[in-house]
Design a protein around this motif. Structure first.
Motif, short mmCIF file in Angstrom:
data_model
loop_
_atom_site.label_atom_id
_atom_site.label_comp_id
_atom_site.label_asym_id
_atom_site.label_seq_id
_atom_site.Cartn_x
_atom_site.Cartn_y
_atom_site.Cartn_z
N THR A 175 1.88 9.24 -6.22
CA THR A 175 2.43 10.56 -5.93
C THR A 175 3.51 10.94 -6.94
O THR A 175 3.55 12.07 -7.45
CB THR A 175 3.02 10.59 -4.51
N THR A 190 0.84 -1.20 0.00
CA THR A 190 0.00 0.00 0.00
C THR A 190 0.87 1.25 0.00
O THR A 190 0.58 2.23 -0.70
CB THR A 190 -0.93 0.01 1.22
N VAL A 201 0.97 4.15 -2.90
CA VAL A 201 0.83 5.59 -2.63
C VAL A 201 2.01 6.35 -3.21
O VAL A 201 1.85 7.41 -3.82
CB VAL A 201 0.71 5.84 -1.11
#
Length: 214
Positions: free
Chosen positions: A147, A139, A143
């Motif tokens: 980004t 996870t 992320v």
């Protein structure tokens, strides 16, 4: 309608920029994952070391991307290299944080059981701790990837590959008919890549996570 015609006309450029954008982000995510997971493993048991690493990687996120890309121009020059280094730096914090969180959340009773049957420290890590912490770790990698897809566009200021070329060219031509099309095309390309990467991570997570902890 005009925007669709623009996309069709520049489809070859969209594909080329998309491949370049995906490549620099992919390389950066791999590097950030290797470094971040290693740092997380080395520090998760020590509150002081963990705090230092999280503070350091968190501080990297506060560096304005424009400034960092320009600072890396001196040692690395123009092109993909400064972009990859900058993206790797920006990608560390979520991965380190999730690695630490995932490893610390492993049930101590499970670790004690593994120690009781004679597993070494590295065997416990590879066979027990990392597999149990993996959903949290991946996870963090996801992320980081989403980004970095956005930040990578700014790499165009140092001639980095990707959709940032369209965006910055459009911004430089504000007031002309093609400006909006260029910016929209670059933005749309980043969004499409984000969706594709998200789908890829969903598949990878299902394939690499045991059914008992999904």
């Amino acid at each position: 309608m005009e925007f669709i015609e623009f996309l069709v006309k520049r489809s070859d450029d969209m594909l080329e920029m998309g491949l370049g954008h995906a490549a620099v982000v992919g390389i950066s995510v791999v590097l950030a994952s290797v470094i971040g997971i290693s740092l997380g493993f080395l520090t998760y048991r020590s509150e002081r070391a963990r705090g230092f690493v999280l503070a350091l990687t968190g501080a990297m996120l506060t560096i304005p991307s424009f400034a960092l890309f320009i600072l890396l121009l001196g040692p690395l020059g123009l092109g993909a290299q400064p972009v990859i280094v900058a993206l790797t730096m920006y990608g560390l914090m979520p991965i380190v944080r999730n690695t630490v969180a995932g490893l610390n959340n492993v049930d101590p009773a499970v670790i004690e059981s593994a120690r009781g049957v004679g597993l070494s420290r590295w065997q416990r890590l590879l066979r027990i701790e990392l597999p149990l912490a993996w959903p949290v770790i991946i996870t963090g990698i996801r992320v980081t990837t989403l980004t970095l897809l956005g930040i990578a566009a700014i790499g165009a200021i140092v001639n980095g590959p990707g959709y940032g070329e369209f965006i910055f060219t459009g911004l430089a031509r504000v007031g002309t008919p093609v400006a909006v099309d260029l910016v929209l095309a670059g933005t749309l390309g980043v969004v499409i890549l984000a969706i594709l990467f998200d789908v890829l991570f969903h598949i990878v997570r299902r394939l690499t996570t045991s059914k008992g902890i999904r």
